[in-house]
Design a protein around this motif. Structure first.
Motif, PDB file in Angstrom:
ATOM      1  N   ASP A 284      -5.842 -10.899 -28.701  1.00  0.00           N
ATOM      2  CA  ASP A 284      -7.268 -10.884 -29.033  1.00  0.00           C
ATOM      3  C   ASP A 284      -8.061 -10.143 -27.954  1.00  0.00           C
ATOM      4  O   ASP A 284      -8.966  -9.346 -28.251  1.00  0.00           O
ATOM      5  N   LEU A 285      -7.737 -10.426 -26.704  1.00  0.00           N
ATOM      6  CA  LEU A 285      -8.440  -9.778 -25.598  1.00  0.00           C
ATOM      7  C   LEU A 285      -8.210  -8.274 -25.611  1.00  0.00           C
ATOM      8  O   LEU A 285      -9.146  -7.488 -25.392  1.00  0.00           O
ATOM      9  N   VAL A 286      -6.972  -7.859 -25.859  1.00  0.00           N
ATOM     10  CA  VAL A 286      -6.658  -6.433 -25.899  1.00  0.00           C
ATOM     11  C   VAL A 286      -7.428  -5.751 -27.030  1.00  0.00           C
ATOM     12  O   VAL A 286      -8.012  -4.666 -26.843  1.00  0.00           O
ATOM     13  N   GLU A 287      -7.455  -6.366 -28.201  1.00  0.00           N
ATOM     14  CA  GLU A 287      -8.142  -5.757 -29.341  1.00  0.00           C
ATOM     15  C   GLU A 287      -9.642  -5.618 -29.068  1.00  0.00           C
ATOM     16  O   GLU A 287     -10.249  -4.593 -29.401  1.00  0.00           O
ATOM     17  N   ARG A 288     -10.244  -6.617 -28.450  1.00  0.00           N
ATOM     18  CA  ARG A 288     -11.679  -6.530 -28.144  1.00  0.00           C
ATOM     19  C   ARG A 288     -11.934  -5.446 -27.094  1.00  0.00           C
ATOM     20  O   ARG A 288     -12.903  -4.691 -27.191  1.00  0.00           O
ATOM     21  N   TYR A 289     -11.055  -5.356 -26.109  1.00  0.00           N
ATOM     22  CA  TYR A 289     -11.195  -4.345 -25.069  1.00  0.00           C
ATOM     23  C   TYR A 289     -11.083  -2.945 -25.663  1.00  0.00           C
ATOM     24  O   TYR A 289     -11.891  -2.057 -25.354  1.00  0.00           O
ATOM     25  N   GLU A 290     -10.090  -2.729 -26.507  1.00  0.00           N
ATOM     26  CA  GLU A 290      -9.903  -1.411 -27.111  1.00  0.00           C
ATOM     27  C   GLU A 290     -11.107  -1.024 -27.958  1.00  0.00           C
ATOM     28  O   GLU A 290     -11.557   0.133 -27.938  1.00  0.00           O
ATOM     29  N   ALA A 291     -11.667  -1.991 -28.702  1.00  0.00           N
ATOM     30  CA  ALA A 291     -12.835  -1.712 -29.530  1.00  0.00           C
ATOM     31  C   ALA A 291     -14.055  -1.378 -28.671  1.00  0.00           C
ATOM     32  O   ALA A 291     -14.875  -0.523 -29.039  1.00  0.00           O
ATOM     33  N   ALA A 292     -14.183  -2.027 -27.534  1.00  0.00           N
ATOM     34  CA  ALA A 292     -15.347  -1.818 -26.674  1.00  0.00           C
ATOM     35  C   ALA A 292     -15.288  -0.509 -25.900  1.00  0.00           C
ATOM     36  O   ALA A 292     -16.320   0.101 -25.621  1.00  0.00           O
ATOM     37  N   THR A 293     -14.084  -0.091 -25.516  1.00  0.00           N
ATOM     38  CA  THR A 293     -13.942   1.058 -24.616  1.00  0.00           C
ATOM     39  C   THR A 293     -13.401   2.313 -25.289  1.00  0.00           C
ATOM     40  O   THR A 293     -13.580   3.420 -24.750  1.00  0.00           O
ATOM     41  N   GLY A 294     -12.698   2.169 -26.389  1.00  0.00           N
ATOM     42  CA  GLY A 294     -12.002   3.299 -26.971  1.00  0.00           C
ATOM     43  C   GLY A 294     -10.715   3.652 -26.245  1.00  0.00           C
ATOM     44  O   GLY A 294     -10.057   4.636 -26.573  1.00  0.00           O
ATOM     45  N   ILE A 295     -10.354   2.853 -25.240  1.00  0.00           N
ATOM     46  CA  ILE A 295      -9.118   3.064 -24.480  1.00  0.00           C
ATOM     47  C   ILE A 295      -7.998   2.269 -25.151  1.00  0.00           C
ATOM     48  O   ILE A 295      -8.129   1.065 -25.354  1.00  0.00           O
ATOM     49  N   VAL A 296      -6.913   2.933 -25.489  1.00  0.00           N
ATOM     50  CA  VAL A 296      -5.777   2.259 -26.115  1.00  0.00           C
ATOM     51  C   VAL A 296      -4.865   1.716 -25.009  1.00  0.00           C
ATOM     52  O   VAL A 296      -4.492   2.440 -24.084  1.00  0.00           O
ATOM     53  N   TYR A 297      -4.531   0.443 -25.123  1.00  0.00           N
ATOM     54  CA  TYR A 297      -3.687  -0.208 -24.116  1.00  0.00           C
ATOM     55  C   TYR A 297      -2.224   0.003 -24.492  1.00  0.00           C
ATOM     56  O   TYR A 297      -1.665  -0.700 -25.325  1.00  0.00           O
ATOM     57  N   THR A 298      -1.606   1.004 -23.876  1.00  0.00           N
ATOM     58  CA  THR A 298      -0.194   1.294 -24.095  1.00  0.00           C
ATOM     59  C   THR A 298       0.617   0.817 -22.892  1.00  0.00           C
ATOM     60  O   THR A 298       0.074   0.427 -21.863  1.00  0.00           O
ATOM     61  N   ASP A 299       1.942   0.847 -23.031  1.00  0.00           N
ATOM     62  CA  ASP A 299       2.856   0.551 -21.923  1.00  0.00           C
ATOM     63  C   ASP A 299       2.621  -0.839 -21.329  1.00  0.00           C
ATOM     64  O   ASP A 299       2.596  -1.017 -20.111  1.00  0.00           O
TER      65      ASP A 299
END
Length: 356
Positions: A284-299
């Motif tokens: 959930d935290l990753v999805e909210r972060y990606e939506a807020a920043t446009g940065i995809v959390y890979t690796d």
């Protein structure tokens, strides 16, 4: 307070010299008192009563430290630059390079009222809606850090963002080598060699470039009094620089717990209360972060195992300071066993045994 604790506090501050300094910088006060805050495990924090003002003094621990590990004036610089931005930080008041005052560099800031969520949640947050908001505030504030125009606030020369992630792997291996100069006489931690080798072989080739906090997690922020939860200040900027924002996110996620997780290897460093109903999951935290920043959390395996590797390196540095008599923290001697446990956890993340 024990005699040893008294002696350690005496090494941290000359109260008369500090009082004279504060009077020169802030004006006279009719009351003055100093208390050491014992919750932190790196730079030292002193709570200061200065008349009707509550202040905080931050200074490095006494004794030898690894290169750049306790740069409090760097911490001051970044917080001072963030004073009028969307990133909430304490009010900065003064910085001092004169070692005749307390024996080291130090700085002074205003103390922010509220709660740090370290051992448990405040009663006013003990419902699913408030718990969800705690996680959202934590992620949204990290997004604000990473969205900041660091050039515009004067931090364009604050670091070298290119190659940051590779340097992190190299730097923390060097920090471990510094600690091992003393600690290897007590015991060795071979699993850290395996983890370090894997990290070196799996460094992401490219990454976004933003301001990074370097130690962003739930117990390094202050929540204001009252409800709903509102994040009032981000603390502990001593490792801030320009670099890879996904390293910040991986660090935060390495502390955040889901109900499915195995028991923590270091109970003191685990916020187990976030397993309760209402707190967001790591995903959930990753999805909210990606939506807020446009940065995809890979690796993810890389970033979370790097986080635990760094934590193990910090623990080993603490253990060296304990062996050399340069600390009065009851956690430091426990690192003899806990660093090997952290090394094993980093290995489990690499092996896929602790998934996101």
């Amino acid at each position: 307070m024990t005699d040893r604790a008294d002696e350690y506090v005496d090494r941290l501050v000359d109260e008369a010299a500090l009082r004279a300094y504060l009077e020169a910088e802030l004006g006279p006060a009719d009351s003055f008192a100093v208390e050491r805050h014992g919750e932190g495990h790196s730079n030292e924090t002193l709570f200061v009563e200065w008349g009707d003002r509550d202040l905080v003094v931050r200074r490095p621990p006494p004794g030898e430290t690894a290169d750049t590990a306790h740069d409090v004036l760097r911490e001051y610089r970044v917080m001072h630059a963030l004073q009028d931005t969307a990133v909430p930080v304490p009010e900065t008041l003064a910085a001092c390079e004169d070692h005749d005052v307390v024996g080291s560099d130090f700085y002074v800031m205003a103390r922010v009222p509220g709660d740090v969520l370290r051992d448990d949640e405040p009663e006013r947050f003990a419902d699913p809606g408030a718990r969800e908001r705690v996680g959202e505030e934590l992620v949204d504030t990290l997004a604000a850090v990473h969205d900041l125009d660091y050039e515009a606030v004067g931090l364009g020369e604050f670091g070298r963002p290119q190659g940051y992630t590779q340097r992190q792997v190299d730097r923390w291996r060097q920090q471990l080598e510094w600690a091992f100069e003393v600690t290897s006489d007590e015991r060795e931690v071979p699993e850290l060699d395996r983890v370090g080798d894997w990290l070196a072989a799996n460094v992401p080739q490219t990454h976004p470039e933003t301001l990074v906090h370097g130690d962003y997690k739930l117990d390094n922020v202050v929540f204001a009094p009252g409800t709903p939860p509102e994040l009032a200040a981000v603390l502990d900027w001593e490792m801030a620089t320009l670099g890879d924002p996904r390293a910040d996110l991986g660090w935060m996620l390495s502390y955040w717990r889901d109900p499915k997780d195995p028991d923590p290897v270091v109970e003191d460093l685990a916020n187990r209360f976030v397993e309760r109903d209402g707190y967001p999951s790591r995903r959930d935290l990753v999805e909210r972060y990606e939506a807020a920043t446009g940065i995809v959390y890979t690796d993810d395996r890389f970033y979370r195992s790097l986080a635990v590797y760094k934590l193990a390196a910090l623990g080993e540095m603490f253990f060296r300071r304990h062996l050399e008599g340069n600390a009065d923290d009851p956690m430091y001697p426990l690192m003899e066993d806990r660093v090997p446990a952290l090394a094993e956890r980093a290995g489990r993340i690499i092996d896929g045994d602790e998934p996101l």
